[in-house]
Design an enzyme around this catalytic site. Structure first.
Site, short mmCIF file in Angstrom:
data_model
loop_
_atom_site.label_atom_id
_atom_site.label_comp_id
_atom_site.label_asym_id
_atom_site.label_seq_id
_atom_site.Cartn_x
_atom_site.Cartn_y
_atom_site.Cartn_z
CE1 TYR A 1 -43.23 -15.90 8.66
CE2 TYR A 1 -43.96 -16.37 10.56
CZ TYR A 1 -43.46 -15.69 9.97
OH TYR A 1 -43.35 -13.96 10.18
CB SER B 1 -37.15 -7.74 11.76
OG SER B 1 -35.53 -7.98 11.95
N PRO B 2 -37.21 -7.06 16.23
CG PRO B 2 -37.46 -7.86 18.01
CD PRO B 2 -37.84 -7.93 16.72
N GLY C 1 -33.07 -8.80 12.63
CA GLY C 1 -32.34 -10.21 11.74
C GLY C 1 -31.03 -10.61 12.53
N GLY C 2 -30.41 -9.71 13.46
CA GLY C 2 -29.65 -10.38 14.64
C GLY C 2 -28.42 -9.47 14.82
#
Length: 354
Positions: free
Chosen positions: A55, A217-218, A221-222
């Site tokens: 990251y 990613s619940p 991703g937005g």
């Protein structure tokens, strides 16, 4: 916050895990701002932080290490991951750039990279060390053996997998048992209202083996923040620029996602909830799930997500969700997180005729 058991490790974690992917060049470049977000999450009761070596090319781990200085480290369950190569997306094919031995799941790389993560995190131990993706070129026994040695040395407390297909989770459990090695105690898969594929096989497998599940990613991703509604301009997003396949509306898959996100937004309005709370509560309510990983970039993002721990969805709402996105369905293949070599390499599924 209540605490949940991390699989059968005896480690107790908050029902939300703070993901650190957006701290650093990939998201918020200012270290002080990112540290403030981390401290606010800890003050709110989150005791679980997840990051990875790749990251922002290690910068995320550095920021987390700074945030936990001054006595905070002992109170936090700290997780990080290895597999990818700095500067190369974790889902890129192996051998795409640079030294091929500075990535993957080999003992050679694990033993070296754990020291790099410990240094960047400024800690003597990692609570949960995770394999970021499968590696077709490395026998899982090699990986498990190296991780077991690190556990015996006290450099890591437990280890897990991330984005492993169900059959590879089972294979790893069998190898651990047959060879007398430590085992993966957690799995970190993609899971959201728009990506429910793991309900068919992976989640039952993790329950069978008593593994903790930490969905990434619940919020898709937005897509499940409330900004993706029909008739509205798409919100600006660094993730959209970095992962266009997940957002390009010329894709039929993403059009289906937009239809579903719009319908789920209307359902959240009807239930008197924000779509963020609906999405996180849905993931937390699955009996196999330990803690979804939230990935805020700003304080506003964090504050909008914390209240989800107080939400319980009714059977009626859950039934309506199933009508919008049926159980076991992932609307876009780009949201699966991992495509096995059997699909990416045509000669693994075709007999050579020449």
């Amino acid at each position: 916050m209540e605490h949940r058991s991390l699989g059968r490790t005896g480690i107790n974690v908050s029902p939300l895990c703070l993901g650190a992917m957006m701290f650093g060049a990939w998201g918020e470049p200012d270290h002080d701002t990112s540290i403030e977000v981390i401290h606010t999450a800890l003050d709110a009761g989150i005791n679980f932080i997840d990051t990875a070596d790749v990251y922002s090319q290690g910068e995320s781990e550095v920021i987390v290490g700074k945030a936990l200085a001054g006595g905070k480290r002992d109170d936090v369950v700290l997780a990080t991951k290895f597999h990818g190569q700095m500067g190369v997306p974790v889902d890129s094919p192996m051998g795409t750039a640079g030294d091929p031995n500075q990535r993957g799941n080999s003992r050679r790389w694990i033993i070296r990279e754990v020291e790099n993560s410990l240094r960047r995190l400024d800690t003597d131990w990692i609570d949960l060390y995770q394999v970021h993706r499968p590696d077709q070129n490395t026998d899982v026994e090699e990986t498990l053996s190296a991780l077991t040695d690190l556990q015996t040395q006290g450099k890591i407390r437990a280890f897990g997998s991330s984005t492993f297909p169900a059959h590879q989770v089972v294979q790893a459990q069998w190898v651990s048992e047959r060879k007398g090695l430590g085992r993966f105690v957690t799995e970190q898969p993609p899971y959201s209202l728009l990506a429910r594929g793991i309900e068919a096989d992976l989640l039952p497998v993790t329950q069978e083996y008593g593994m903790g599940v930490l969905p990434w990613s619940p919020l898709a991703g937005g897509w499940l923040t409330g900004g993706y509604r029909k008739g509205k301009d798409l919100p600006e997003s660094k993730r959209r620029n970095r992962m266009p396949a997940r957002f390009d509306l010329d894709s039929p898959d993403n059009q289906r996602k937009l239809d579903a996100a719009d319908a789920l937004g209307a359902l959240a309005d009807e239930a008197g909830l924000s779509l963020v709370h609906l999405a996180l509560a849905f993931v937390m309510q699955h009996p196999a799930v330990t803690a979804p990983i939230i990935g805020p970039r700003t304080m506003e993002h964090l504050q909008s997500q914390l209240g989800a721990t107080e939400v319980t969805l009714s059977v009626d709402v859950l039934d309506k969700i199933d009508e919008i996105v049926p159980p076991g369905v992932t609307l876009s293949s780009a949201d699966q997180g991992y495509t096995p070599p059997a699909l990416t390499d045509p000669f693994l599924r075709r007999r050579r005729t020449e």
